[in-house]
Design an enzyme around this catalytic site. Structure first.
Site, PDB file in Angstrom:
ATOM      1  N   ARG A 134     -12.893  34.118  75.811  1.00 62.29           N
ATOM      2  CA  ARG A 134     -11.987  33.309  74.991  1.00 62.29           C
ATOM      3  C   ARG A 134     -11.265  32.399  75.975  1.00 62.29           C
ATOM      4  O   ARG A 134     -11.905  31.607  76.652  1.00 62.29           O
ATOM      5  CB  ARG A 134     -11.051  34.234  74.196  1.00 62.29           C
ATOM      6  CG  ARG A 134     -10.316  33.554  73.042  1.00 62.29           C
ATOM      7  CD  ARG A 134      -9.485  34.535  72.233  1.00 62.29           C
ATOM      8  NE  ARG A 134      -8.465  35.184  73.045  1.00 62.29           N
ATOM      9  CZ  ARG A 134      -7.538  36.010  72.540  1.00 62.29           C
ATOM     10  NH1 ARG A 134      -7.534  36.292  71.251  1.00 62.29           N
ATOM     11  NH2 ARG A 134      -6.636  36.562  73.331  1.00 62.29           N
ATOM     12  N   ARG A 222       1.588  44.434  78.703  1.00 56.67           N
ATOM     13  CA  ARG A 222       1.966  43.597  77.562  1.00 56.67           C
ATOM     14  C   ARG A 222       1.736  44.396  76.277  1.00 56.67           C
ATOM     15  O   ARG A 222       0.596  44.597  75.866  1.00 56.67           O
ATOM     16  CB  ARG A 222       1.128  42.309  77.540  1.00 56.67           C
ATOM     17  CG  ARG A 222       1.162  41.511  78.838  1.00 56.67           C
ATOM     18  CD  ARG A 222       0.410  40.181  78.698  1.00 56.67           C
ATOM     19  NE  ARG A 222      -0.970  40.361  78.250  1.00 56.67           N
ATOM     20  CZ  ARG A 222      -2.014  40.472  79.058  1.00 56.67           C
ATOM     21  NH1 ARG A 222      -1.854  40.437  80.378  1.00 56.67           N
ATOM     22  NH2 ARG A 222      -3.228  40.614  78.564  1.00 56.67           N
ATOM     23  N   TYR A 261      -3.937  38.169  35.012  1.00 56.81           N
ATOM     24  CA  TYR A 261      -4.924  37.100  34.907  1.00 56.81           C
ATOM     25  C   TYR A 261      -6.340  37.646  34.809  1.00 56.81           C
ATOM     26  O   TYR A 261      -6.752  38.513  35.568  1.00 56.81           O
ATOM     27  CB  TYR A 261      -4.838  36.173  36.122  1.00 56.81           C
ATOM     28  CG  TYR A 261      -3.610  35.308  36.155  1.00 56.81           C
ATOM     29  CD1 TYR A 261      -3.394  34.314  35.198  1.00 56.81           C
ATOM     30  CD2 TYR A 261      -2.659  35.474  37.154  1.00 56.81           C
ATOM     31  CE1 TYR A 261      -2.267  33.515  35.224  1.00 56.81           C
ATOM     32  CE2 TYR A 261      -1.525  34.676  37.206  1.00 56.81           C
ATOM     33  CZ  TYR A 261      -1.334  33.697  36.236  1.00 56.81           C
ATOM     34  OH  TYR A 261      -0.211  32.905  36.277  1.00 56.81           O
ATOM     35  N   CYS A 308      -0.454  38.679  41.444  1.00 53.90           N
ATOM     36  CA  CYS A 308      -0.141  37.272  41.194  1.00 53.90           C
ATOM     37  C   CYS A 308       0.657  36.698  42.377  1.00 53.90           C
ATOM     38  O   CYS A 308       0.973  37.399  43.327  1.00 53.90           O
ATOM     39  CB  CYS A 308       0.658  37.130  39.906  1.00 53.90           C
ATOM     40  SG  CYS A 308      -0.127  37.907  38.471  1.00 53.90           S
ATOM     41  N   ASP A 310       3.726  35.832  42.587  1.00 50.55           N
ATOM     42  CA  ASP A 310       5.084  36.340  42.720  1.00 50.55           C
ATOM     43  C   ASP A 310       5.306  37.695  42.061  1.00 50.55           C
ATOM     44  O   ASP A 310       6.419  38.232  42.139  1.00 50.55           O
ATOM     45  CB  ASP A 310       6.087  35.353  42.092  1.00 50.55           C
ATOM     46  CG  ASP A 310       5.797  33.919  42.491  1.00 50.55           C
ATOM     47  OD1 ASP A 310       5.889  33.622  43.689  1.00 50.55           O
ATOM     48  OD2 ASP A 310       5.458  33.109  41.604  1.00 50.55           O
TER      49      ASP A 310
END
Length: 367
Positions: A134, A222, A261, A308, A310
């Site tokens: 990387r 780290r 939904y 959904c 919210d």
């Protein structure tokens, strides 16, 4: 303080316990760097860092903007800049007193010019690619770049680092790959020593390598996901974040009723549902539709219908007293169910589960 029912509670005693656990694995003098990139893995960048500052030696971020938020928020300890940045950000790097990782020589003249303008030297950490493929200069090309930095005016080769690709895995192939990376990194250190190039801060180990590869501790480790309570191979770490909300509505639906939904869930009996004011805009994945579980009154209850933006529905028909549940606390992520469990349900990893928690979710720090 936000009064919103949906919130992320950050358990500071658990954070301190996790940091102490890692500190206890280190030899005296080995520094502890805490990665707080990605909004401190979803725990709140500045808030979490302020609590952590007395217990760590260094912080690590991915972007200059993250570092700027830390500095303006009261963080005065060293900050590593882990990811590549643009040439235009170099003046801010100097102004914020950051220590960037370097993988090439493209910016060395710009670093030098900015450092001279600020009247001081700039600490650089040479990133060596030992097998992650990387970022980083390839290991057998690292020595010329190290010389260039060490000989550069107003530049200091302060750090030498690498990153392990598979230190978290315990199978034979992963262990062999990690040990090979470590050998390559140690070879670079020997080359620098022969050339008389001194590097004050050598670091390679992430959370998993800190636990499983003591030879990789060097001058600093780290710590990222381990500090927040998740790391393969240990049962001693404690999740720091709990994502919670309160039941907003209790709703009875008849057998055969379709919910949310697309009507993807249909009641097989007369049911009692609870509406939660949280959704995918808050970071509660839509992939948890009809498969997620939440913790309520000491038991798990299923998510029903599609999550959904919210709002989310759960089935509380089996609760002994469902009519009493209005405004009751519900835990969506925490010790139960934890982020690794959520990750398994959604085909990802705990890192993504935690960092996906939205900015509109307030973080509350609990002592």
């Amino acid at each position: 303080m936000s009064l919103r029912a949906t919130r992320a509670e950050i358990d500071i005693p658990n954070l301190y316990s996790n940091l102490a656990f890692f500190r206890g694995r280190l030899s005296p003098g080995v520094r502890l760097c805490l990665a707080v990139k990605g909004n401190a893995y979803g725990h709140g960048l500045v808030g979490l860092s302020l609590w952590a500052q007395p217990r760590v030696d260094t912080f690590a971020v991915a972007t200059v903007d993250e570092a700027a938020a830390l500095r303006s928020g009261g963080i005065h300890k060293p900050i590593l800049l882990l990811s590549p940045h643009s040439r235009e950000e170099i003046p801010r790097i100097l102004a914020l007193d950051l220590e960037p990782f370097v993988s090439h020589n493209d910016f060395l003249a710009d670093y030098q010019h900015a450092a001279e303008k600020h009247g001081r030297s700039l600490r650089l950490h040479l990133k060596v690619d030992t097998g992650m493929n990387r970022a980083g200069v390839w290991y057998d090309e690292a020595l010329p770049l190290a010389r260039q930095i060490a000989n550069g005016k107003s530049l200091e080769l302060f750090g030498l680092c690498t990153h392990f690709a598979s230190a978290y895995a315990s199978d034979m192939i992963a262990r062999a790959d990690t040990e090979n990376q470590l050998r390559r990194f140690q070879a670079i250190l020997r080359q620098l020593h022969r050339e008389g190039i001194s590097v004050p801060c050598v670091h390679a180990a992430n959370s998993a390598a800190t636990l499983h590869y003591p030879a990789a501790h060097f001058d600093m480790v780290r710590i990222g996901i381990g500090a927040y309570g998740y790391c393969d191979g240990t049962g001693e770490l404690r999740p720091v974040l709990s994502l919670k909300t309160k039941i907003g509505l209790i709703k009875r639906v008849p057998s055969g009723a379709k919910v949310s939904y697309g009507g993807t869930w249909q009641a097989k009996r007369d049911s009692v549902l609870a509406l939660l004011p949280i959704g995918y805009a808050d970071g509660y994945s839509r992939q948890l539709s009809n498969r997620g579980q939440v913790w309520l009154d000491g038991a798990l209850y299923p998510v029903v219908g599609r999550v959904c933006m919210d709002q989310t529905m759960i089935d509380v028909s089996d609760h002994p007293h469902p009519a009493t549940l209005s405004e009751k606390d519900v835990q969506l992520i925490g010790p139960e169910p934890n982020a690794e469990f959520i990750a398994e349900q959604t085909g990802t990893i705990s890192y993504e589960v935690l960092t996906s928690i939205g900015q509109r979710v307030p973080r509350i720090y609990l002592e």
